[in-house]
Design a protein around this motif. Sequence first.
Motif, PDB file in Angstrom:
ATOM      1  N   ALA A 191      -3.803  12.151 -11.154  1.00  0.00           N
ATOM      2  CA  ALA A 191      -2.338  12.443 -11.005  1.00  0.00           C
ATOM      3  C   ALA A 191      -1.640  11.557  -9.583  1.00  0.00           C
ATOM      4  O   ALA A 191      -0.771  11.003  -9.765  1.00  0.00           O
ATOM      5  N   VAL A 192      -2.731  11.655  -8.638  1.00  0.00           N
ATOM      6  CA  VAL A 192      -2.312  10.822  -7.455  1.00  0.00           C
ATOM      7  C   VAL A 192      -2.162   9.240  -7.841  1.00  0.00           C
ATOM      8  O   VAL A 192      -1.091   8.800  -7.392  1.00  0.00           O
ATOM      9  N   LEU A 194      -1.103   7.963 -10.707  1.00  0.00           N
ATOM     10  CA  LEU A 194       0.042   7.571 -11.366  1.00  0.00           C
ATOM     11  C   LEU A 194       1.259   7.744 -10.539  1.00  0.00           C
ATOM     12  O   LEU A 194       1.977   6.982 -10.829  1.00  0.00           O
ATOM     13  N   LEU A 195       1.285   8.895  -9.812  1.00  0.00           N
ATOM     14  CA  LEU A 195       2.282   9.206  -8.829  1.00  0.00           C
ATOM     15  C   LEU A 195       2.380   7.813  -7.907  1.00  0.00           C
ATOM     16  O   LEU A 195       3.535   7.227  -7.730  1.00  0.00           O
ATOM     17  N   ALA A 196       1.362   7.569  -7.434  1.00  0.00           N
ATOM     18  CA  ALA A 196       1.246   6.049  -6.268  1.00  0.00           C
ATOM     19  C   ALA A 196       1.604   4.851  -6.995  1.00  0.00           C
ATOM     20  O   ALA A 196       2.684   4.282  -6.631  1.00  0.00           O
ATOM     21  N   LEU A 197       1.138   4.582  -8.303  1.00  0.00           N
ATOM     22  CA  LEU A 197       1.723   3.312  -8.924  1.00  0.00           C
ATOM     23  C   LEU A 197       3.055   3.387  -9.043  1.00  0.00           C
ATOM     24  O   LEU A 197       3.806   2.167  -9.178  1.00  0.00           O
ATOM     25  N   MET A 198       3.598   4.542  -9.780  1.00  0.00           N
ATOM     26  CA  MET A 198       5.105   4.340 -10.295  1.00  0.00           C
ATOM     27  C   MET A 198       6.111   4.788  -8.987  1.00  0.00           C
ATOM     28  O   MET A 198       7.399   4.471  -9.377  1.00  0.00           O
ATOM     29  N   SER A 199       5.769   5.443  -8.079  1.00  0.00           N
ATOM     30  CA  SER A 199       7.029   5.788  -7.111  1.00  0.00           C
ATOM     31  C   SER A 199       7.585   4.455  -6.545  1.00  0.00           C
ATOM     32  O   SER A 199       8.952   4.455  -6.435  1.00  0.00           O
ATOM     33  N   GLY A 200       6.833   3.381  -6.043  1.00  0.00           N
ATOM     34  CA  GLY A 200       7.493   2.327  -5.575  1.00  0.00           C
ATOM     35  C   GLY A 200       8.177   1.455  -6.689  1.00  0.00           C
ATOM     36  O   GLY A 200       9.593   1.308  -6.406  1.00  0.00           O
ATOM     37  N   PRO A 201       7.656   1.142  -7.712  1.00  0.00           N
ATOM     38  CA  PRO A 201       8.507   0.607  -8.777  1.00  0.00           C
ATOM     39  C   PRO A 201       9.849   1.406  -9.126  1.00  0.00           C
ATOM     40  O   PRO A 201      10.984   0.609  -9.551  1.00  0.00           O
ATOM     41  N   LEU A 244      -8.624  10.621  -2.111  1.00  0.00           N
ATOM     42  CA  LEU A 244      -7.268  10.391  -2.833  1.00  0.00           C
ATOM     43  C   LEU A 244      -6.336   9.519  -2.188  1.00  0.00           C
ATOM     44  O   LEU A 244      -5.542   9.094  -2.672  1.00  0.00           O
ATOM     45  N   PHE A 245      -6.290   9.719  -0.874  1.00  0.00           N
ATOM     46  CA  PHE A 245      -5.253   9.078  -0.238  1.00  0.00           C
ATOM     47  C   PHE A 245      -5.371   7.486  -0.251  1.00  0.00           C
ATOM     48  O   PHE A 245      -4.265   6.842  -0.390  1.00  0.00           O
ATOM     49  N   LYS A 246      -6.606   7.289  -0.069  1.00  0.00           N
ATOM     50  CA  LYS A 246      -7.117   5.793  -0.213  1.00  0.00           C
ATOM     51  C   LYS A 246      -6.823   5.191  -1.500  1.00  0.00           C
ATOM     52  O   LYS A 246      -6.237   4.190  -1.798  1.00  0.00           O
ATOM     53  N   LEU A 247      -7.248   5.982  -2.559  1.00  0.00           N
ATOM     54  CA  LEU A 247      -6.906   5.502  -3.723  1.00  0.00           C
ATOM     55  C   LEU A 247      -5.283   5.479  -4.329  1.00  0.00           C
ATOM     56  O   LEU A 247      -5.017   4.427  -4.798  1.00  0.00           O
ATOM     57  N   GLY A 248      -4.465   6.479  -3.670  1.00  0.00           N
ATOM     58  CA  GLY A 248      -3.420   6.529  -3.955  1.00  0.00           C
ATOM     59  C   GLY A 248      -2.647   5.183  -3.169  1.00  0.00           C
ATOM     60  O   GLY A 248      -1.788   4.657  -3.740  1.00  0.00           O
TER      61      GLY A 248
END
Lengths: 195, 188
Positions: free
Chosen positions: A89-90, A92-99, A17-21
């Motif tokens: 979940a991971v 979506l959170l990973a993709l959106m947190s930076g932007p 999950l960490f790598k995917l995120g």
Amino acid sequence: MAQPTPTQDDLAPPPSLFKLGGVLFWIGVFSFGGGLSGWIHRQVVHRYRWMGNEDFLSGIALAQVVPGANVTNLCVYVGYRIRGAAGAAVSLLALMSGPTVLCVFVAIGYHYVQDYPVLHACVDGVAAAAVGLNLRLGVIGTQRIQRMRRIAPMIAMVATFVSVGVMEWPLVPVVLIIAPLSIAAVWPRKGASDA
Amino acid sequence: MREDSSLSPYLALMSVFVPLSLVAIGGGPSIFAPIQKEAVDVQHWMSAREFIEIFAVARVAPGPGSMLGTLIGWKVAGWGGAIVATLALFLPSSILCLAVSKVWNRYRGREWHAALEMGLAPIGTGLMFSGAIAIFRMADAGPLAWGLAVFVAAMLTWRPRMHPFALLGVGALVFNLELYLAHSGIFR
């Protein structure tokens, strides 16, 4: 390896999950000017081979038909296919947190950009090129339709593009009319052979 | 006296974005017009001019164009507003999409599943092309932007391993070249 579009057979084992995120986080951060779907395709299908090309393209159709931003829907689908609900979940959170953080900084710095024509031209140029990343996905989708060797899907694609893209007709009624026709045209017929 | 305005800007943001999240069929751009109406005319969060500026920022900042919602939240209630608006706009549709993905996956391999997919995929592709046109229309882009996008797509088709950063860089260069030529008066 030389194959341009990986098939289901030569997929890599699912990542942590960490790598995917991590992969989706960096896509989010560097997606200046958009083109995210193209980026996700490039990383997830071509670079890491976590997902087959056909599977990804089917996700694009699903992401467009389900309500919500296409990119976040696609991200949820991709995360789910690779690592289940937790993966969705991971991702979506990973993709959106930076932007989410970066777009506020860009808003704060926007006046500064406006005052410098060179920066402004950079921004416009990158945004225009980023549209090309998504156009490329359209090309991949078209190649897939060609491989179906049926006329109906090609007609459905052109009809959708002309109605929504060129004529600017409202999307929902157009999809509600074309989708049933398009599905009916390829629906398996009773009595037809095992084709 | 009602105390709606002091009740919580967060609740106001949620009441606007949660319903829109669930009707955004075809993607973010399909709800840009209703978002503008709510933000400018109904809730009076900002002027029309401010909205256009926010729209431009959302287009160039990283992330999907729907970061528009994040920026509205930020204008209304700072960082807390930005986070609440982002969640309100993306979470409901994402949960729905996860549910649909699960069902979709369960019936993989059935004959009708294949037919649904073969019927819907071309519509997805048609909308992908339409989306590119819609972005350019909204941004009032010239032939240079159109040509650049087609060039990038062609390059990636011809050389799939080419890194997109190189092509984004070409975009920045080309637009600066145009700026330079326009200023030097060659086109006049």
